[in-house]
Structure formats: structure tokens, C-alpha cells
Design an enzyme around this catalytic site. Sequence first.
Site, PDB file in Angstrom:
ATOM      1  N   ASP A  86      59.048  84.498  48.037  1.00 39.28           N
ATOM      2  CA  ASP A  86      60.431  84.994  48.057  1.00 39.28           C
ATOM      3  C   ASP A  86      61.253  84.045  48.931  1.00 39.28           C
ATOM      4  O   ASP A  86      60.842  82.903  49.128  1.00 39.28           O
ATOM      5  CB  ASP A  86      60.461  86.449  48.545  1.00 39.28           C
ATOM      6  N   HIS A 102      62.129  81.107  47.141  1.00 36.71           N
ATOM      7  CA  HIS A 102      63.445  81.338  46.536  1.00 36.71           C
ATOM      8  C   HIS A 102      64.559  80.665  47.326  1.00 36.71           C
ATOM      9  O   HIS A 102      65.724  80.937  47.111  1.00 36.71           O
ATOM     10  CB  HIS A 102      63.715  82.830  46.390  1.00 36.71           C
TER      11      HIS A 102
END
Length: 411
Positions: free
Chosen positions: A234, A257
Site C-alpha cells: 500500500d 502505492h
Amino acid sequence: MGGQSNGTPELGIVYIALTCTYDGHAMHMRSFTVEALSSRPFFNVINYGAKADGRTDISQALTNAWKDGCASNVGSTVLIPKGTYFLGPVLLVGPCRNQIELRVEGTVVAPMDPAAFKSVNWVGFRYINGLTISGGGTFDGKGQIAWTKNDCHLNSHCQQYPVNLRFDFLNNTLVKDITSLNSKNFHMNVYSCQGMTMQNLKIIAPGNSPNTDGIHIGVSSFITITHSVIGTGDDCISLGPGSRNITITNVFCGPGHGISVGSLGKYPNEEDVVGITVRDCILSGTSNGVRIKTWPSSPPGLASDLTFENIIMKNVYNPVVVDQEYCPYSKCDKKGPSLVKLKNIKLKNIRGTSSSNVVANIVGSRVVPCELEIGDINLLYYGKDGSGATSICSNAKVVLSGRQNPPTCKF
Ligand SMILES: *[C@@H]1O[C@H](CO)[C@@H](O)[C@H](O)[C@H]1NC(C)=O
Ligand SMILES: *[C@@H]1O[C@H](CO)[C@@H](O)[C@H](O)[C@H]1NC(C)=O
């Protein structure tokens, strides 16, 4: 004090400082200082019953060593020496009488089964002034089972799994030279902290492990993250409401991310985000590079004075993203605009390669357009489809300087 050999004084360094002056006739010794042998007490968890067998839960031993260290009237060190230790959930609480260091030289391993946790932290630190975490050791969160159950990327009311390291209500903290591995949820969560340096950290989880954000910061100020490597499933770093005066430099991020501000505007009365600098970072193979995200149909809010400067992108899918219609579960009300004002946002000297042709995707709010300064951008796309790199830009008030390749927000 607990066991017999706790609080053992360590031979400190002897400092000798000499200053001499020459007045033309003779050398005069001006001062001579010897600092006394320092006797920093060490509280070694082994002396509190911890076993480096990877099976025996050391949470009680660590808690007891911490209590003695915390009560010490001089700065102390709680030591987890080399070896592998099994550690259940633990909360290390202040205030302490003096500065305290947790030196982890070994590897501590969390219970694999999420059912072993009653709360959302594995190792929690609270109400401490002057905490140092160091030692070169590893916190292994054993997230492999939790990841198969985690649906937080699909469902906002999902079950929350424990965070590897949770920092709540701390002042003047230094976290250095440690590895956080395979957390069940975020690796590190910083909440209500003032003054914190995080340096030389390694934060690692597989690129497909859900919600394993590297470091999340909220309601905290004067935080520096530097010289660290973060690769997770993430955001490498995410900055939530109430993040102020945060500096991120020399961070390598990937997979993951990217580095994000937000998401903002989910709840009413969120605190502003002010004074964020992300500089001299490399993003490699991530889905986003630098990103600001705010929810649609949001209450009013503010993020201002954010600078992203000297950033290298290596094969990043969306290198630059401002998304004021952020909607990760495709369940939000996209009809209303975001009312989070983005002001004095600087994007300067961002270069490298993209793995999609939209290298800058800027979607502002139609009611409170974002205000950006865009400097030199050089982002290349080498797609098989033969299309060139391009950018999207809407609802943005932009001041351009330097060169933009591709042209970004040029009307
Ligand atoms: C941290 O600083 C704040 C503001 O100065 C203060 O209110 C708080 O008590 C301090 N906390 C600790 C644990 O020292
Ligand atoms: C905190 O950030 C704000 C906004 O960028 C800035 O004006 C201020 O000088 C910063 N404070 C310090 C002490 O650096």
C-alpha cells in the site's frame, strides 16, 4: 529493580577536551575536562526471564524491563539482545522519569494468528518524552494469515488488524536502524506526536499484501522521515489529517502505492494538513508516485504548503496524481464536489519514466479549484501502444515555470 544483574552500568566513553592558546611566549592550557564514566543503566530482557527460543512470549519480560527503565532517574536502555524472540501484543507506556531507549538487536516475531490480538496494535508506545528505538533489529509482524482475511481495500467497515509499531502521544522521538517486516496492517502509525525523526528504516512487505502502508502519520507535527527504504502493498508513506511540518527526504519507495497526502475530507472537522516537503526521493515500480487524494462530496478542509521536489520516477504507473474525486470502493457519492482546498502545492523537478501514458493526472475540485505551481517535469512513457506521454488537468489554477515534458496543465 527485578533480576540481580539489571541496571548494569556500562563503561562509557571518556571525553577529554583540551584547548590551548599561544600568546607568543608560552602555551597555556585553558581548560581540561574529563567527563565522568557514564553509567547508563541497561535493562536486558534476558534478566527478566526472556528466552531467545522463538517460542516463549517475552511480552511480560519486556514490560517489566520497560517499567524499571522508565523509572530510572538517569537515561536508560531496555535491551533485546541478538536472537529470535516470540513477542505477543505489548504496550510500553510513559511518562518515564528520563529519556529511554529501546534497543532491539534481535528479531522479535509476532503471533501469526490475528485472534491472539485484542487491540489494533502489536507493539505500542504511549505518553513518552524522549524515546529512542534503535539497535539494527527486526519487528516481524507475521502478516501472512491476516492478509488473506483483510478486505479493507474493498470495504470501509472492515475488521482492523494490528499495526506493527504504534506511536501515540510521544514527544521528541528518534526511531532509527530498524526493520519492520510483514505487518498485518500498517507497519507504523504515528498519532498525536510532536518532534520525531525516523531514519535508516527498512519497511518490507510483499507488493500484493493489503493495507500494509509503511508509515501513516496523523495529527502530528515536526516529523522527519529520511534515508529509508520502504516497499509494501500500500502507500509507502501516507499523511492524514492534522499532519504539519513533515519532511520526507531520501526515501526509496517500491513496490507500493507511492507517497500520499490523504485521503482527506472523509469526516467533518478534520484538522488541516500544512507544511509538507517530499524531496530527493525515488519511486520505483509503484502504482502512484506522489499523490494527493480527497474524497468527493466532502466537508470543507485545507491542505496547504505542500512541496514535492527532486523526485525520480522509475516505471511508475501514475507518477503525479491530484485526485479530488478519490473513491477507492466505487461506493462513494461522486455527485458532490470535494470541499478540501488544496493551496500552494508545488511540484518541481520530477523526472523519470512512467508505465502508463497518463504521467500527470490532476483532477481538482470544481468548487474550490486546487492551486498548483508546476516546475520542471520530464516524464517519459515507452509503451508498446506507441502513444506518447500525456497529462490530464481539470479544475486547477496552475502557475507554470521551467519546462514540462509532456506539457502539463497548458491551456
Ligand atoms: C508533549 O507535548 C505536549 C505539548 O507541549 C504536552 O501537552 C504533552 O504533555 C507532552 N507529552 C509528553 C508525553 O511529554
Ligand atoms: C511549519 O510549516 C509552515 C508551513 O510550511 C511554515 O510556514 C513554518 O515556518 C514551519 N515551521 C517551522 C518551525 O519550520
